[in-house]
Design a protein around this motif. Structure first.
Motif, PDB file in Angstrom:
ATOM      1  N   LYS A  20       0.933  -1.438  -0.088  1.00 56.21           N
ATOM      2  CA  LYS A  20      -0.029  -0.089   0.015  1.00 56.21           C
ATOM      3  C   LYS A  20       0.924   1.212  -0.307  1.00 56.21           C
ATOM      4  O   LYS A  20       0.599   2.315  -0.462  1.00 56.21           O
ATOM      5  CB  LYS A  20      -0.914   0.056   1.193  1.00 56.21           C
ATOM      6  N   ASN A  21       2.074   1.070   0.401  1.00 58.77           N
ATOM      7  CA  ASN A  21       3.020   2.281   0.645  1.00 58.77           C
ATOM      8  C   ASN A  21       3.641   2.725  -0.786  1.00 58.77           C
ATOM      9  O   ASN A  21       3.967   3.585  -0.954  1.00 58.77           O
ATOM     10  CB  ASN A  21       4.125   2.045   1.548  1.00 58.77           C
ATOM     11  N   LEU A  22       3.405   1.720  -1.829  1.00 59.91           N
ATOM     12  CA  LEU A  22       3.742   1.932  -3.121  1.00 59.91           C
ATOM     13  C   LEU A  22       3.059   2.667  -4.146  1.00 59.91           C
ATOM     14  O   LEU A  22       3.096   2.259  -5.292  1.00 59.91           O
ATOM     15  CB  LEU A  22       4.284   0.775  -3.907  1.00 59.91           C
ATOM     16  N   GLU A  23       2.404   3.521  -3.446  1.00 57.61           N
ATOM     17  CA  GLU A  23       1.218   4.388  -4.421  1.00 57.61           C
ATOM     18  C   GLU A  23       1.952   5.507  -4.846  1.00 57.61           C
ATOM     19  O   GLU A  23       2.289   6.326  -4.143  1.00 57.61           O
ATOM     20  CB  GLU A  23      -0.014   4.564  -3.459  1.00 57.61           C
ATOM     21  N   LYS A  24       2.055   5.598  -6.093  1.00 58.78           N
ATOM     22  CA  LYS A  24       2.564   6.583  -6.799  1.00 58.78           C
ATOM     23  C   LYS A  24       1.505   7.257  -7.944  1.00 58.78           C
ATOM     24  O   LYS A  24       0.854   6.387  -8.505  1.00 58.78           O
ATOM     25  CB  LYS A  24       4.083   6.545  -7.478  1.00 58.78           C
ATOM     26  N   ASN A  25       1.621   8.439  -8.308  1.00 63.37           N
ATOM     27  CA  ASN A  25       0.893   9.068  -9.537  1.00 63.37           C
ATOM     28  C   ASN A  25       1.474   8.642 -10.771  1.00 63.37           C
ATOM     29  O   ASN A  25       2.851   8.111 -10.810  1.00 63.37           O
ATOM     30  CB  ASN A  25       0.642  10.114  -9.309  1.00 63.37           C
ATOM     31  N   TRP A  26       1.067   8.945 -11.762  1.00 67.78           N
ATOM     32  CA  TRP A  26       1.537   8.728 -12.964  1.00 67.78           C
ATOM     33  C   TRP A  26       2.863   9.399 -13.298  1.00 67.78           C
ATOM     34  O   TRP A  26       3.817   8.932 -13.915  1.00 67.78           O
ATOM     35  CB  TRP A  26       0.728   9.051 -14.257  1.00 67.78           C
ATOM     36  N   LEU A  27       3.067  10.467 -12.958  1.00 69.20           N
ATOM     37  CA  LEU A  27       4.305  11.309 -13.111  1.00 69.20           C
ATOM     38  C   LEU A  27       5.239  10.620 -12.175  1.00 69.20           C
ATOM     39  O   LEU A  27       6.631  10.450 -12.846  1.00 69.20           O
ATOM     40  CB  LEU A  27       4.040  12.764 -12.484  1.00 69.20           C
ATOM     41  N   GLU A  28       5.046  10.204 -11.011  1.00 70.89           N
ATOM     42  CA  GLU A  28       6.270   9.727 -10.334  1.00 70.89           C
ATOM     43  C   GLU A  28       6.685   8.214 -10.833  1.00 70.89           C
ATOM     44  O   GLU A  28       7.718   7.864 -11.055  1.00 70.89           O
ATOM     45  CB  GLU A  28       5.976   9.353  -8.640  1.00 70.89           C
ATOM     46  N   PHE A  49      10.176   7.366 -12.319  1.00 69.14           N
ATOM     47  CA  PHE A  49      10.755   5.931 -12.068  1.00 69.14           C
ATOM     48  C   PHE A  49      11.267   5.262 -13.261  1.00 69.14           C
ATOM     49  O   PHE A  49      12.389   4.681 -13.436  1.00 69.14           O
ATOM     50  CB  PHE A  49       9.997   5.262 -10.999  1.00 69.14           C
ATOM     51  N   HIS A  69      -2.381   8.465  -2.660  1.00 72.47           N
ATOM     52  CA  HIS A  69      -1.721   9.113  -3.904  1.00 72.47           C
ATOM     53  C   HIS A  69      -1.123  10.450  -3.701  1.00 72.47           C
ATOM     54  O   HIS A  69      -2.203  11.317  -3.383  1.00 72.47           O
ATOM     55  CB  HIS A  69      -2.570   8.885  -5.018  1.00 72.47           C
ATOM     56  N   PRO A  70       0.008  10.741  -3.761  1.00 69.92           N
ATOM     57  CA  PRO A  70       0.475  12.303  -3.557  1.00 69.92           C
ATOM     58  C   PRO A  70      -0.178  12.725  -4.939  1.00 69.92           C
ATOM     59  O   PRO A  70      -0.260  12.314  -6.222  1.00 69.92           O
ATOM     60  CB  PRO A  70       1.788  11.913  -3.954  1.00 69.92           C
ATOM     61  N   LEU A 115      -0.152  15.672  -8.119  1.00 68.80           N
ATOM     62  CA  LEU A 115       0.825  16.252  -8.717  1.00 68.80           C
ATOM     63  C   LEU A 115       1.646  17.245  -8.282  1.00 68.80           C
ATOM     64  O   LEU A 115       2.981  17.258  -8.358  1.00 68.80           O
ATOM     65  CB  LEU A 115       0.313  16.611 -10.511  1.00 68.80           C
ATOM     66  N   TYR A 149      10.114  17.049  -6.351  1.00 68.62           N
ATOM     67  CA  TYR A 149      11.196  16.814  -7.502  1.00 68.62           C
ATOM     68  C   TYR A 149      12.001  18.254  -7.485  1.00 68.62           C
ATOM     69  O   TYR A 149      13.189  18.337  -7.585  1.00 68.62           O
ATOM     70  CB  TYR A 149      10.567  16.837  -8.713  1.00 68.62           C
ATOM     71  N   GLU A 185      10.189  -0.479  -1.603  1.00 69.33           N
ATOM     72  CA  GLU A 185       9.881   1.031  -1.725  1.00 69.33           C
ATOM     73  C   GLU A 185      11.268   1.793  -1.701  1.00 69.33           C
ATOM     74  O   GLU A 185      11.221   2.819  -2.214  1.00 69.33           O
ATOM     75  CB  GLU A 185       9.002   1.362  -0.765  1.00 69.33           C
ATOM     76  N   GLU A 196      14.964   6.243  -8.350  1.00 67.95           N
ATOM     77  CA  GLU A 196      14.414   7.301  -9.039  1.00 67.95           C
ATOM     78  C   GLU A 196      15.716   8.473  -8.853  1.00 67.95           C
ATOM     79  O   GLU A 196      15.952   9.417  -9.878  1.00 67.95           O
ATOM     80  CB  GLU A 196      13.242   7.683  -8.147  1.00 67.95           C
TER      81      GLU A 196
END
Lengths: 126, 299
Positions: free
Chosen positions: A2-10, A14, B22-23, B25, B32, B92, B99
């Protein structure tokens, strides 16, 4: 997970990062596996000279085909067949492995009326 | 870094529950931006140093691979103990480290290109070499910048958690990783220069002893006697042995980092043991500054 939630940008950052890291690392490993430990193998090619004022400028290209970098490369060019024959030299700081470096030497006589012999006199190991 | 306390209250509510969502944008862009700022802050001097460009084509591919590996290990360690929340999984941590490494590579490539140090016509070997050598310090800077330059309050809370939940051994290990990161960040700026060799060769034994002494005093001063930001409130009764041990460990880490960096830049090749030791002690002074401050500031 559940911690590995990122949005498309991230995720795209990556993705690009992973590609870049793997690409660079892969290239280095490939490079390390294929390159032999040969000393710097230097060669000089002499270009067409052109007149500037009272002098003739001759471009030279020094290439290093070896797998080590050469430092303080001393190149000497001898122009024969002219009156008088001339010697010019130039020093290049570094010629990295697998790379080329450009330089110019000058002559008083027209190099087209004689022949040029180029020679690497020596270099240091960095 | 000093601003974190003053800014924390304003962002407290916004960040309180960000770790489970979700963070947005905007949030990731800001992160960043902090990473880029941190990366450049710590490594722009290196990007402007010609000895580093030369190291890019002098160092062989295997040496660059080792540099890659060591940097990745440092990033993993740093992200494990500082950058992320305490219950972060290994996956993670690895994802974040990759990254940061990628941003480091991109950033150093862009700056080197801007400075005219790499051009598209150069052989790939030279471009990759220069980029990799520069990128490693940038990546650590990105990691530190992302974690440190922000003003989140949950970060401070999490620090307490970290300290509380880590066993003694792990806490010591975390301190060692932070000290190493700090030493590398500071020492790498001067390590490749000719000046280190010059000072080492021209110093006599007394100068070198003085440098060691000053290193130890600086380290003890930062760690124990200056109420440095992040320094633990020292128990007045804890005694001289604690100070001695903390200082000795930090100096040891600093010397280790110095020796490793000097070896990478080829300063030990064909060098007598005495000269190599002298170089390590000379570089040890900035390294111990970084290591001591790193233990306190980077957490």
């Amino acid at each position: 997970m559940k911690n590995l939630e990122k949005n498309w940008l991230e995720w795209s950052v990556f993705g690009i990062s992973a590609l870049l890291v793997l690409g660079m690392l892969g290239y280095l490993v490939y490079n390390g596996a294929t390159s032999t430990s040969s000393p710097p193998l230097l060669s000089v090619s002499v270009g067409q000279g052109e007149q500037h004022g009272a002098q003739y400028l001759v471009p030279i290209t020094v290439s290093n085909a070896g797998s080590q970098t050469a430092e303080a490369v001393q190149v000497t060019l001898t122009l024969t067949g002219t009156q008088p024959s001339e010697v010019s030299s130039v020093q290049l700081n570094y010629v990295p492995r697998g790379s080329q470096r450009q330089a110019w030497v000058t002559f008083h006589s027209d190099p087209h009326s004689g022949s040029i012999e180029a020679r690497i006199e020596g270099f240091a190991q960095p | 870094m000093a601003h974190s306390a003053s800014m924390s209250s304003r962002q407290a509510s916004a960040d309180a529950d960000s770790s489970t969502h979700h963070p947005t944008l905007i949030e990731s862009l800001k992160e960043y931006a902090r990473g880029i700022a941190g990366g450049l802050l710590f490594s722009l001097p290196l990007l402007y140093t010609m000895e580093i460009w030369w190291a890019g084509f002098i160092a062989g591919p295997w040496r660059l691979c080792i540099l890659f590996g060591v940097t990745f290990a440092l990033l993993l360690g740093y992200n494990r103990f500082v950058g992320l929340h305490n219950d972060a999984t290994l996956l993670e941590i690895a994802v974040d480290s990759i990254e940061e490494m990628g941003i480091g590579l991109l950033l150093s490539m862009a700056i080197l290109w801007m400075l005219g140090r790499i051009t598209p016509r150069m052989p790939l070997q030279e471009i990759v070499g220069k980029t990799v050598v520069e990128a490693m310090n940038v990546a650590i800077g990105v990691s530190v910048g992302t974690a440190q330059l922000g003003g989140q309050s949950h970060h401070e809370g999490q620090q307490q958690d970290n300290a509380g939940s880590l066993s003694d051994n792990k806490a010591l290990f975390a301190q060692l990783v932070l000290a190493l990161c700090g030493a590398v960040l500071i020492a790498a700026n001067v390590a490749p220069t000719e000046e280190i060799v010059l000072i080492a060769v021209e110093s006599n034994a007394w100068h070198l002893l003085m440098m060691s002494g000053v290193s130890l005093v600086l380290s003890a001063m930062i760690l124990f006697y200056s109420d440095f930001t992040g320094a633990p409130k020292r128990d007045p009764d804890s005694g001289f042995s604690t100070v001695l041990r903390g200082t000795a460990i930090t100096y040891g880490i600093a010397l280790l980092a110095s020796a490793a960096i000097l070896w990478f830049f080829g300063r030990f090749t064909g060098t007598a043991f005495g000269v190599a030791l002298a170089e390590t002690i000379v570089l040890g002074v900035p390294a111990v500054l970084g290591a001591s401050a790193g233990r306190l500031l980077l957490q």
